[in-house]
Design a protein around this motif. Structure first.
Motif, PDB file in Angstrom:
ATOM      1  N   VAL A  64      26.046 -11.443  16.511  1.00 39.98           N
ATOM      2  CA  VAL A  64      24.926 -10.514  16.635  1.00 39.98           C
ATOM      3  C   VAL A  64      23.747 -11.161  17.365  1.00 39.98           C
ATOM      4  O   VAL A  64      23.483 -12.354  17.217  1.00 39.98           O
ATOM      5  CB  VAL A  64      24.496 -10.039  15.225  1.00 39.98           C
ATOM      6  CG1 VAL A  64      23.242  -9.217  15.258  1.00 39.98           C
ATOM      7  CG2 VAL A  64      25.632  -9.280  14.581  1.00 39.98           C
ATOM      8  N   THR A  65      23.041 -10.338  18.154  1.00 38.78           N
ATOM      9  CA  THR A  65      21.817 -10.769  18.836  1.00 38.78           C
ATOM     10  C   THR A  65      20.652  -9.904  18.346  1.00 38.78           C
ATOM     11  O   THR A  65      20.195  -9.003  19.050  1.00 38.78           O
ATOM     12  CB  THR A  65      21.950 -10.668  20.367  1.00 38.78           C
ATOM     13  OG1 THR A  65      22.318  -9.333  20.709  1.00 38.78           O
ATOM     14  CG2 THR A  65      22.961 -11.636  20.916  1.00 38.78           C
ATOM     15  N   PRO A  66      20.175 -10.173  17.135  1.00 38.88           N
ATOM     16  CA  PRO A  66      19.087  -9.367  16.578  1.00 38.88           C
ATOM     17  C   PRO A  66      17.761  -9.680  17.259  1.00 38.88           C
ATOM     18  O   PRO A  66      17.587 -10.755  17.834  1.00 38.88           O
ATOM     19  CB  PRO A  66      19.060  -9.783  15.107  1.00 38.88           C
ATOM     20  CG  PRO A  66      19.608 -11.163  15.106  1.00 38.88           C
ATOM     21  CD  PRO A  66      20.597 -11.225  16.228  1.00 38.88           C
ATOM     22  N   SER A  67      16.837  -8.744  17.169  1.00 39.82           N
ATOM     23  CA  SER A  67      15.513  -9.004  17.743  1.00 39.82           C
ATOM     24  C   SER A  67      14.779 -10.020  16.865  1.00 39.82           C
ATOM     25  O   SER A  67      14.969 -10.061  15.644  1.00 39.82           O
ATOM     26  CB  SER A  67      14.704  -7.712  17.831  1.00 39.82           C
ATOM     27  OG  SER A  67      14.260  -7.313  16.551  1.00 39.82           O
ATOM     28  N   THR A  68      13.949 -10.816  17.491  1.00 39.60           N
ATOM     29  CA  THR A  68      13.182 -11.805  16.728  1.00 39.60           C
ATOM     30  C   THR A  68      12.203 -11.107  15.788  1.00 39.60           C
ATOM     31  O   THR A  68      11.932 -11.613  14.709  1.00 39.60           O
ATOM     32  CB  THR A  68      12.443 -12.777  17.664  1.00 39.60           C
ATOM     33  OG1 THR A  68      11.608 -12.041  18.553  1.00 39.60           O
ATOM     34  CG2 THR A  68      13.416 -13.629  18.455  1.00 39.60           C
ATOM     35  N   GLU A  69      11.699  -9.935  16.186  1.00 36.79           N
ATOM     36  CA  GLU A  69      10.787  -9.191  15.325  1.00 36.79           C
ATOM     37  C   GLU A  69      11.491  -8.756  14.036  1.00 36.79           C
ATOM     38  O   GLU A  69      10.920  -8.814  12.956  1.00 36.79           O
ATOM     39  CB  GLU A  69      10.231  -7.961  16.051  1.00 36.79           C
ATOM     40  CG  GLU A  69       9.328  -8.280  17.223  1.00 36.79           C
ATOM     41  CD  GLU A  69      10.097  -8.604  18.508  1.00 36.79           C
ATOM     42  OE1 GLU A  69      11.327  -8.353  18.586  1.00 36.79           O
ATOM     43  OE2 GLU A  69       9.469  -9.134  19.436  1.00 36.79           O
ATOM     44  N   ALA A  70      12.731  -8.297  14.161  1.00 35.62           N
ATOM     45  CA  ALA A  70      13.494  -7.869  12.986  1.00 35.62           C
ATOM     46  C   ALA A  70      13.776  -9.052  12.066  1.00 35.62           C
ATOM     47  O   ALA A  70      13.681  -8.935  10.843  1.00 35.62           O
ATOM     48  CB  ALA A  70      14.797  -7.204  13.407  1.00 35.62           C
ATOM     49  N   LEU A  71      14.115 -10.190  12.649  1.00 36.94           N
ATOM     50  CA  LEU A  71      14.397 -11.376  11.834  1.00 36.94           C
ATOM     51  C   LEU A  71      13.148 -11.891  11.139  1.00 36.94           C
ATOM     52  O   LEU A  71      13.195 -12.289   9.982  1.00 36.94           O
ATOM     53  CB  LEU A  71      15.000 -12.485  12.702  1.00 36.94           C
ATOM     54  CG  LEU A  71      16.415 -12.255  13.207  1.00 36.94           C
ATOM     55  CD1 LEU A  71      16.827 -13.392  14.132  1.00 36.94           C
ATOM     56  CD2 LEU A  71      17.398 -12.106  12.061  1.00 36.94           C
ATOM     57  N   ALA A  72      12.025 -11.906  11.840  1.00 37.42           N
ATOM     58  CA  ALA A  72      10.787 -12.426  11.265  1.00 37.42           C
ATOM     59  C   ALA A  72      10.193 -11.471  10.235  1.00 37.42           C
ATOM     60  O   ALA A  72       9.541 -11.898   9.295  1.00 37.42           O
ATOM     61  CB  ALA A  72       9.774 -12.698  12.374  1.00 37.42           C
ATOM     62  N   GLY A  73      10.435 -10.176  10.412  1.00 41.56           N
ATOM     63  CA  GLY A  73       9.871  -9.174   9.514  1.00 41.56           C
ATOM     64  C   GLY A  73      10.717  -8.994   8.273  1.00 41.56           C
ATOM     65  O   GLY A  73      11.468  -9.880   7.875  1.00 41.56           O
ATOM     66  N   ASN A  74      10.611  -7.817   7.714  1.00 44.84           N
ATOM     67  CA  ASN A  74      11.376  -7.569   6.498  1.00 44.84           C
ATOM     68  C   ASN A  74      12.509  -6.577   6.738  1.00 44.84           C
ATOM     69  O   ASN A  74      12.911  -5.860   5.832  1.00 44.84           O
ATOM     70  CB  ASN A  74      10.457  -7.109   5.361  1.00 44.84           C
ATOM     71  CG  ASN A  74       9.698  -5.846   5.709  1.00 44.84           C
ATOM     72  OD1 ASN A  74       9.850  -5.287   6.787  1.00 44.84           O
ATOM     73  ND2 ASN A  74       8.870  -5.393   4.790  1.00 44.84           N
ATOM     74  N   ALA A  75      13.032  -6.536   7.954  1.00 48.11           N
ATOM     75  CA  ALA A  75      14.166  -5.664   8.257  1.00 48.11           C
ATOM     76  C   ALA A  75      15.363  -6.074   7.402  1.00 48.11           C
ATOM     77  O   ALA A  75      15.592  -7.255   7.151  1.00 48.11           O
ATOM     78  CB  ALA A  75      14.524  -5.758   9.736  1.00 48.11           C
TER      79      ALA A  75
END
Length: 85
Positions: A64-75
């Protein structure tokens, strides 16, 4: 009182995204040059990071190539898992 859990190969990571889990717990997501998740390392009291590390293992296996925003946030990490074809 804290445990360290690691999934994947940290040495393959070229950038790191930090996610604060509260209660003194956090996870570092390690991404390669193509922004693919290649490792995750978490520190926290007791089993606080266990679920997120297990989900990270599945994300790594799914390339998977998740967005850095999703990883850093509470997604929700589970929502990032690849869907079965």
């Amino acid at each position: 009182d804290h445990t360290l859990q690691i999934a994947g190969l940290v040495d393959e990571g070229r950038s790191v995204v930090h996610r604060d889990l509260g209660d003194g717990a956090f996870i570092l997501f390690h991404l390669d040059d193509q922004q693919r998740l290649v490792a995750a390392s978490g520190v926290g009291p007791g089993n606080r990071v266990a679920k997120d590390i297990k989900l990270s293992e599945m994300l790594i296996a799914g390339r998977v190539t998740p967005s850095t925003e999703a990883l850093a946030g509470n997604a929700n990490l589970k929502s990032m898992l690849p869907r079965a074809a």
